[in-house]
Design a protein around this motif. Structure first.
Motif: not given
Ligand SMILES: *Cc1c(COP(=O)(O)O)cnc(C)c1O
Length: 388
Positions: A112-113, A133-137, A255-258, A265-267
């Motif tokens: 998602l990010a 599934s994460g990719g498909i979503f 990696n801090k940017d990743v 996303v999570k927030s």
């Protein structure tokens, strides 16, 4: 009113095990002496000192409110300290550590990010289903990187086609590996790092089993190859190490940017890990070494019991080096599903068909090392009687 699921749900891989699930439930209902080696969930309880810490923490009302998105500072420090003790690399608890509600939380949400519709996600296969599934979503194409025995169950990066690389954004790798039990060496991680740099792909290294390995096996972190933390993140979990699958606590490091993208996303999706669980997690991480050696001794004995036992009766299997699974080629005349069915029907043993982990899992079954040695001895005796 007609309730219709979105296209993305229809695109998920089909669930193959209805029949086997039915047969399993029937066997249990009939009171047959089923030995269950299907699910990858530790059978040993969470260590007492962790449970006690939770009991203590839950009595403090300050743990009952919304948790901080970033997790307690003390938790991030404990995670960084554990990681540095374990791998010799410092992670900044402010920017290079992100607590997760289990590593599945991170694995499933990371696209998602960073992945747009039409982009490509590279996923090793057979593999953990959320890679797909994460990719498909997010409307991505998921390109499978086969894990073949002849390559030591490592993906062959040179075989990934140019078309798959054109819009590749993420790559999921997983060592020690579920389901194959393979581990990788540092050279593999160096190759992945170079490949990621060259093609601008974010590496997602799933290290949920970093603490589960046979005696004498060295398990590396991806960041031992990417010491500057330039190319990705690594997922770690308390689930398998501390028998805490139900507690939902893990982390991403690197990696801090990743990590910032994943945190954003999570927030918008969750509100952090229950604070009492975070306190218990701190306690667990601070005493990781004692738990690790005790659990690995248990898994080693079970690994030996089932692998030596099967080899003795003539079913040739290789002893896996990592995770708590044995990846077993099916017997002649069977495929994954029919082998699993026959194991249940003729020996009352539940295993997972390899094809459940994707198309490159065909030809194998997976046994989880989640019952005691006497049950494995019994399983070998039943298999001998039924198939040899
Ligand atoms: C069990 C497992 C995990 C851990 O999931 P949690 O969400 O941390 O419980 C991650 N990756 C793989 C491959 C697993 O098998």
């Amino acid at each position: 009113m007609k309730i219709e699921q979105a296209e993305r749900l229809k695109q998920l891989p089909p669930y193959l095990f209805q029949e086997i699930d039915k047969a399993k439930n029937k066997a249990i209902q009939e009171g047959r002496p089923v030995i269950s080696l299907g699910v990858g969930d530790p059978d040993t309880p969470t260590p007492d000192f962790i449970v006690k810490k939770l009991q203590e923490a839950v009595l403090d009302p300050s743990t009952h409110r919304y948790a901080l998105d970033q997790g307690l500072k003390a938790l991030r420090v404990a995670m960084a300290n554990w990681y540095e003790r374990r791998f010799g690399i410092a992670m900044d608890p402010e920017t290079e550590i992100l607590p997760l509600m289990g590593s599945k939380d991170g694995v499933a949400h990371i696209p998602l990010a960073f992945v747009n519709p039409g982009d490509t996600v590279l996923a090793s296969n057979p593999g953990y289903p959320p890679y797909i599934s994460g990719g498909i979503f997010v409307g991505a194409k998921v390109h499978m990187m086969p894990l073949l025995k002849k390559n030591g169950f490592l993906p062959d990066l040179s075989k990934i086609k140019a078309v798959a690389l054109k819009r590749a954004r993420l790559m999921h790798i997983n060592y020690p590996n579920n389901p194959t039990g393979a581990v990788c060496d540092l050279k593999f991680y160096e190759d992945v790092r170079d490949f990621a740099q060259k093609h601008n792909i974010i590496v997602c290294s799933d290290a949920a089993y970093s603490e589960v390995a046979s005696e004498g096996t060295r398990v590396y972190s991806y960041f031992e190859a990417d010491r500057k933390k330039e190319t990705g993140i690594e997922f770690h979990s308390l689930s398998k190490t501390f028998n805490m699958t139900g507690w939902r606590i893990g982390m991403a490091v690197g990696n801090k940017d990743v990590l910032a993208g994943l945190a954003k996303v999570k927030s918008n999706i969750d509100s952090g890990i229950f604070t009492a669980v975070q306190y218990a997690g701190i306690e667990a991480l601070n005493r990781a070494d004692e738990v690790k050696s005790r659990m690995n001794a248990i898994y080693n004995a079970r690994r030996d019991a089932i692998c030596d036992g099967l080899n003795r009766i003539g079913w040739k299997v290789e002893k896996p080096k990592g995770a708590f699974y044995v990846w077993i080629p099916v017997l002649k005349g069977y495929d994954s599903i029919s082998m699993a069915k026959a194991m249940l029907e003729r020996a009352d043993i539940v295993v997972t068909p390899g094809s459940g982990f994707g198309k490159y899992g065909e030809g194998y079954i997976r046994m989880a090392l989640t019952v005691d040695v006497p049950k494995f001895d019994e399983a070998v005796a039943r298999i001998k009687k039924a198939f040899f």
